[in-house]
Design an enzyme around this catalytic site. Structure first.
Site, short mmCIF file in Angstrom:
data_model
loop_
_atom_site.label_atom_id
_atom_site.label_comp_id
_atom_site.label_asym_id
_atom_site.label_seq_id
_atom_site.Cartn_x
_atom_site.Cartn_y
_atom_site.Cartn_z
N LYS A 97 0.84 -1.21 0.00
CA LYS A 97 0.00 0.00 0.00
C LYS A 97 0.88 1.26 0.00
O LYS A 97 0.68 2.16 -0.81
CB LYS A 97 -0.92 0.00 1.22
CG LYS A 97 -1.91 1.14 1.19
CD LYS A 97 -2.82 1.13 2.39
CE LYS A 97 -2.26 2.04 3.45
NZ LYS A 97 -3.07 2.12 4.65
N ASP B 287 -6.92 1.54 1.09
CA ASP B 287 -6.92 1.84 2.52
C ASP B 287 -8.32 1.50 3.06
O ASP B 287 -9.12 0.88 2.36
CB ASP B 287 -6.54 3.31 2.77
CG ASP B 287 -7.66 4.26 2.40
OD1 ASP B 287 -8.62 3.83 1.71
OD2 ASP B 287 -7.60 5.44 2.79
#
Ligand code: SF4
Length: 230
Positions: free
Chosen positions: A141, A160
């Site tokens: 991420k 997220d």
């Protein structure tokens, strides 16, 4: 206690799993409507260099971007490059980033990451997923955030908490694991839009499709959203 008609919340529509062309059309509708709604959607972390973005992204775990943006100006002034950050006194660093939470782990990540960047990459942030995820404290991420926003490389989609929640609510996937959500989203959106779609979903998740109380009544996607309570 039984709820009366006034206090009862409307149930969402019965969810139907979208597939094939219908799923693609849903994704396109989400992209076009949110693009129109948020023409200025962007990364909300403040940064001037790839290193600064990487530092800010590490600090943003379990913390708001607003809080991170309050902490980073002094941090970036004190440690202007990877070598100076790698040589930082850990107590001093902990003090500077304390308000972002989980500061001991984040201090370790920042020290490890900056040492690796200084030693292995001559102080420059690498531009590939493979090299980025080898840095301490950097997962897929975080690497996607840096590649997409510092280098404009659409390697993947940042998933997220907002992107994960909206993807399920909007019927784009049933997955909840971030890596599986990312894999489900990538074929649904044009490659060059991968960084943008993440910003759009995050903007919408912060402003309208809020975790606890989604504002379906004012949502531009309510007519196509399988989770709409309107
Ligand atoms: S706010 Fe409501 S209608 Fe809009 S995306 Fe979220 S759940 Fe769906």
């Amino acid at each position: 206690m039984a709820r009366n008609a006034k206090t009862a919340r409307k149930a969402p529509r019965k969810r139907r799993r979208l597939k094939g062309a219908e799923l693609k059309a849903q994704a396109l509708r989400v992209l076009t409507d949110l693009e129109q709604l948020y023409p200025d959607a962007r990364c909300e972390l403040d940064f001037d260099t790839p290193l600064q973005l990487l530092i800010a992204t590490i600090l943003s775990a379990q913390c708001t971007d607003k809080r991170v943006n309050m902490v980073t100006p002094e941090l970036f002034r004190t440690f202007p490059d990877a070598s100076s950050l790698a040589a930082a006194d850990s107590d001093r660093l902990e003090e500077l980033i304390k308000s972002t939470g989980f500061f001991r782990n984040k201090t370790k990540s920042l020290l490890g990451m900056s040492a690796a960047v200084a030693e292995r990459h001559g102080g420059e942030i690498p531009r590939t997923m493979g090299e980025l995820v080898k840095l301490p404290g950097v997962g897929r991420k975080t690497a996607n955030v840096v590649l997409g926003n510092a280098f404009q490389i659409n390697e993947g989609i940042v998933v997220d908490t907002h992107v994960g929640r909206l993807s399920v609510r909007l019927g784009l996937t049933d997955e909840t694991d971030p890596v599986k959500v990312e894999q489900a989203l990538m074929p649904l959106f044009p490659h060059e839009m991968w960084t943008l779609i993440s910003h759009l979903l995050i903007f919408h998740g912060r402003r309208v499709c809020i975790a606890r109380a989604p504002r379906c009544g004012e949502c531009v996607l309510s007519d196509v959203c399988p989770s709409a309570r309107v």
